[in-house]
Design a protein around this motif. Structure first.
Motif, PDB file in Angstrom:
ATOM      1  N   HIS A 116       0.820  -1.216   0.000  1.00 66.42           N
ATOM      2  CA  HIS A 116       0.000   0.000   0.000  1.00 66.42           C
ATOM      3  C   HIS A 116       0.859   1.274   0.000  1.00 66.42           C
ATOM      4  CE1 HIS A 116      -3.596   2.371   1.070  1.00 66.42           C
ATOM      5  NE2 HIS A 116      -2.830   3.021   1.927  1.00 66.42           N
ATOM      6  N   HIS A 120       1.063   4.547  -2.578  1.00 69.70           N
ATOM      7  CA  HIS A 120       0.986   5.995  -2.318  1.00 69.70           C
ATOM      8  C   HIS A 120       2.102   6.740  -3.059  1.00 69.70           C
ATOM      9  CE1 HIS A 120      -2.406   6.647   0.229  1.00 69.70           C
ATOM     10  NE2 HIS A 120      -2.022   5.792   1.163  1.00 69.70           N
ATOM     11  N   SER A 147       0.423   9.628   5.688  1.00 69.49           N
ATOM     12  CA  SER A 147      -0.949   9.132   5.682  1.00 69.49           C
ATOM     13  C   SER A 147      -1.479   9.046   7.104  1.00 69.49           C
ATOM     14  CB  SER A 147      -0.994   7.763   4.996  1.00 69.49           C
ATOM     15  OG  SER A 147      -0.447   6.788   5.833  1.00 69.49           O
ATOM     16  N   ASP A 323      -6.660   7.125  -0.148  1.00 66.89           N
ATOM     17  CA  ASP A 323      -6.650   5.748  -0.628  1.00 66.89           C
ATOM     18  C   ASP A 323      -7.485   5.547  -1.892  1.00 66.89           C
ATOM     19  OD1 ASP A 323      -4.984   5.177   1.420  1.00 66.89           O
ATOM     20  OD2 ASP A 323      -6.480   4.150   2.660  1.00 66.89           O
TER      21      ASP A 323
HETATM   22 ZN    ZN Z   1      -3.250   5.030   2.533  1.00 66.80          ZN
END
Ligand code: ZN
Ligand code: KG4
Length: 360
Positions: A116, A120, A147, A323
């Motif tokens: 993940h 980003h 984040s 996200d």
């Molecule tokens: Zn995130």
């Protein structure tokens, strides 16, 4: 996966159910995000079981909508299925992984696991459907990821390669926004609400502390919660120890001023360290990603400093900072081209780290 390959990507690590279709690792063909913000605002935060159930509810409709947007009738156009394997909430990750595994299995496509956090960063490579072509970020890159759960700075000498420069020693920047937002009685999530409130500040004379941590590239934001509580107590003419941990009943202009002072502190530390890292490393591009990168003040401060130093800055538009699955499609493409594959035994990795080499 071919050079122009089409990837279908699934992201369910936290509280957004997302499916996207991305060509050549850059061009967004479809990008659908079902947000659970309304669901979680009642509790002022995410309840993991509630999030996982919402993913179950939305996974198929979101997939169908992405296929519709991309005009995918025949799966032979898709070359791989990419999915977030971690980090994130176990139950949430599991829904997306199960979906992606099943799609890969029934359509006989390679399954590509994606971190993940790498997603980003690779959001900076994305191009909107109607956007003119623009050059991809050029290496060396300094990437700041900010984040709700992570805050760190890495150097990328090349694609998919990371050297850790610094990271938070306590709270993530987004977490600080969320906690202070809650204290100020602002809606969840705190980030966008604080940005909006701060824009209303007129006096702009509240100064929050900055944790510089010497000349390191590490960050610390937990002191800001304490500082915010102290400022709120002063505003209310009471004692910090007498204050409940709930939202405090503050006059609107006090909320504006405190939001401004807090945001300035976070933006000052994040932008100063990022610019100094880029300068020291001789970066050609600064990339900023993660939900907090949606903050216009942070973006502006980094762009201003980079401009003076002749460094290019790439910050995705706000909808691609928070996200989404398009970023997983971008990172998934580069991972797939590098040979990354997962089998049907792919498991959720809630505390997966970005594979980094330590700074010398
Ligand atoms: Zn995130
Ligand atoms: O990347 P993200 O969508 O989810 C995680 O992977 O954590 O980041 C969510 C975080 C939240 O803490 C939210 O308050 C923050 O990003 N955020 C912002 C803004 N928009 C979202 N923080 C500051 N300013 C914003 N405009």
């Amino acid at each position: 996966v071919t050079e122009t390959g089409r990837i279908l990507a699934v992201e369910t690590s936290c509280d957004e159910t997302a499916v996207a279709v991305v060509d050549s690792g850059r061009r967004i063909v479809a990008n659908v995000v079902a947000s659970q913000v309304a669901l979680h605002s009642a509790t002022g935060g995410i309840v993991p079981e509630v999030a996982a159930r919402a993913h179950l509810r939305w996974m198929i409709p979101v997939l169908d909508e992405a296929k519709r947007q991309a005009g995918i009738g025949d799966w032979s156009e898709v070359e791989a299925v990419a999915v977030t394997e971690g980090p994130g909430l176990a139950g949430s990750l599991l829904v997306g992984i199960t979906m992606a595994k099943t799609l890969a299995w029934v359509h006989d496509l390679p399954l590509v696991p994606v971190n993940h956090l790498e997603g980003h960063i690779y959001a900076a490579w994305l191009l909107d459907p109607d956007e003119a072509d623009k050059p991809a970020p050029e290496f060396p890159v300094v990437a700041l990821v900010v984040s709700g759960g992570h805050t760190f700075l890495v150097e990328m000498k090349d694609a998919l390669s990371y050297r850790l420069l610094g990271q938070t020693v306590d709270d993530a920047a987004g977490e600080a926004f969320d906690k202070v937002g809650r204290l100020l009685g602002l809606p969840y999530p705190g980030g966008p609400a604080i940005m909006k409130a701060a824009a209303g500040a007129a006096q702009r004379d509240r100064v929050f502390p900055r944790a510089w941590l010497g000349d390191s590239f590490d960050f610390s934001f937990s002191g800001l919660k304490t500082a915010a509580r102290r400022e709120v107590a002063r505003e209310l003419g009471t004692d910090v120890s007498a204050m409940s941990s709930d939202a405090q009943p503050l006059p609107e202009n006090a909320v504006f001023e405190l939001a401004y002072g807090f945001q300035e502190s976070v933006v000052d530390v994040l932008s100063t360290k990022t610019l100094r890292a880029a300068e020291e490393i001789g970066a050609r591009t600064i990339v900023v990603g993660g939900g907090v990168a949606a903050n216009g003040v942070l973006r502006g401060r980094i762009e201003q400093g980079a401009d003076q130093r002749g460094i290019r800055v790439v910050v995705p538009r706000p909808g691609l900072c928070t996200d989404n699955a398009a970023m997983i499609g971008a990172a998934g493409y580069f991972r797939a081209r590098a040979g990354a594959r997962a089998g049907s035994d792919l498991a959720a990795k809630p505390s997966l780290k970005l594979a980094v080499r330590e700074a010398a």
